[in-house]
Design an enzyme around this catalytic site. Sequence first.
Site, short mmCIF file in Angstrom:
data_model
loop_
_atom_site.label_atom_id
_atom_site.label_comp_id
_atom_site.label_asym_id
_atom_site.label_seq_id
_atom_site.Cartn_x
_atom_site.Cartn_y
_atom_site.Cartn_z
N HIS A 1 0.82 -1.22 0.00
CA HIS A 1 0.00 0.00 0.00
C HIS A 1 0.85 1.27 0.00
O HIS A 1 0.35 2.35 -0.30
CB HIS A 1 -0.98 0.00 1.18
CG HIS A 1 -0.36 0.22 2.52
ND1 HIS A 1 -0.04 -0.81 3.38
CD2 HIS A 1 -0.02 1.36 3.18
CE1 HIS A 1 0.46 -0.31 4.49
NE2 HIS A 1 0.48 1.00 4.40
N SER B 1 4.58 2.78 7.80
CA SER B 1 4.31 1.56 7.04
C SER B 1 5.51 1.15 6.20
O SER B 1 6.10 1.97 5.49
CB SER B 1 3.09 1.76 6.13
OG SER B 1 1.93 1.95 6.90
N ASP C 1 0.22 -7.73 1.26
CA ASP C 1 0.66 -6.35 1.45
C ASP C 1 2.18 -6.25 1.57
O ASP C 1 2.72 -5.43 2.31
CB ASP C 1 0.00 -5.71 2.67
CG ASP C 1 0.05 -4.18 2.62
OD1 ASP C 1 0.08 -3.62 1.50
OD2 ASP C 1 0.09 -3.56 3.69
#
Length: 498
Positions: free
Chosen positions: A242, A359, A277
């Site tokens: 992402h 992230s 992911d």
Amino acid sequence: MSDTPDWAARDGADPTRDPSTGDRSGEPREPHRGAPVSPQTAAVFGRPDGVQGSFSQTPSAQPQPQIAAPDPVLAEAFGRPAGTADTLQRDPYATFGRDDDEAEPADPWRDPGSPAQLDAPALSEPEADGPRATGPRMGIRELLFGDRVHWWALATLAIVAVLVGVAGGLIGRWTAEVIPPLNSNTVELDVDDSDAASGDVAKVATAVAPSVVMIEVRTASEGSSGSGFVVDKMGYIVTNNHVISAAANDKEAKLEVVFSDHNRVPARIAGRDVRTDVAVLKVDDVENLTVAKLGDSSKLEIGQPVIAFGAPLGLDRTVTTGIVSAVDRPVPLRPDASSDTDAVINAIQTDAAINPGNSGGPLVDAQGRVIGVNTAIAAAGGGSIGLGFAIPINEAVPISEKLIADGSVTHPQIGVTAATVRNDQVFGARVKDVAAGSPAARAGLKENDVITEFDGRPIEGADELTVAVRMAKIGQEVKYTYWRDGRTFSGTVTPGDD
């Protein structure tokens, strides 16, 4: 023809009119005709029924106008006072509103009915004396030696002055000792210039920071940032899908990596996986890369300290600390406007502060070994509340290796869609649909079966079943338990690839 002129016949005696009745002799009298009268007018102003000629007092059967009684409020306001005569004129000698016994005038001179008597003169008070002139001011010499002030007054003044001085001195001394001065020019601050021993976290931060990078994605309409860490000297960097999803879906997007020494280089996407992911980037022509050390996430214990690295909100080289709060936590990641990730991760939960921008960064243990990839947070207002989640490194490594080798990865699947069910009878993943010819169909699973355990892992919902199936190996038989019609059964299934 008569000799009488016409004006005499008109204005004088008319020979044809009867003097007693006034009628013309020999001529019939015509009745008087006026405007017609309406029945309403005749009922009010006409003669009563049965009366001819002049009016009589005989009551009529026709309705007659009646005068209504006055309104009580108007009668009270405008009527005659109680007990008065029919006339509205009041008695001029009445004493309405006055006291019967009025006080006599205080001043007999103003009372015309007072008797003559002797009294005090009109001016009974003596006139006040006029203003007096101010005398000369008294000097010190006159005060002390002029014999105008008593000696005891001077002594009293001297004693009072001495007492005031002594009291002021004592109070000043006391306040100076009790309340220290606010400012001082004699204070010097001591500085310890000896080498401070570095703590464990500081040592880990110094060792790991060079392997951590900030990732920037810029498109024509927006920009975003995330984190990553170097896993190979050839320039491979692991991050989240992402983080770089916008760059993967926009050929015009610009993708760059910023190292800890502020060196900025372009990057390419080596491979990405929307189901886990995980993504891998590649940078070229960068020398002296620091590679992160990878650990073993299967050995994690609840409560052990961990350190999170990354660039939250674009603030690169940020370090936060916490502990492992939980393991094997299923966390769904759904697609949105900025990412096509559609995954359920088997996450490590930590209270180390993780915010947007962290992230893809590493979660390391006290020895500086990477044990997870920072991926998601649970936050009511968009910031960290101590609920951060990371992909275990033991799951990220095989996916990263496959992405580096082939650019894509396949996952195990059994061919069912499921929904979470929790009631008085059973907790688990209820099978909603079984694909024809799938591993689940060959294993005998049917719709409405509830899977309660898969490969030794308790299943309490659909997300846990997704994680358990993905962690299995393609082509390797797996045991599972399911509930059907109030009974529990066991079976085996061999996952295929997706």
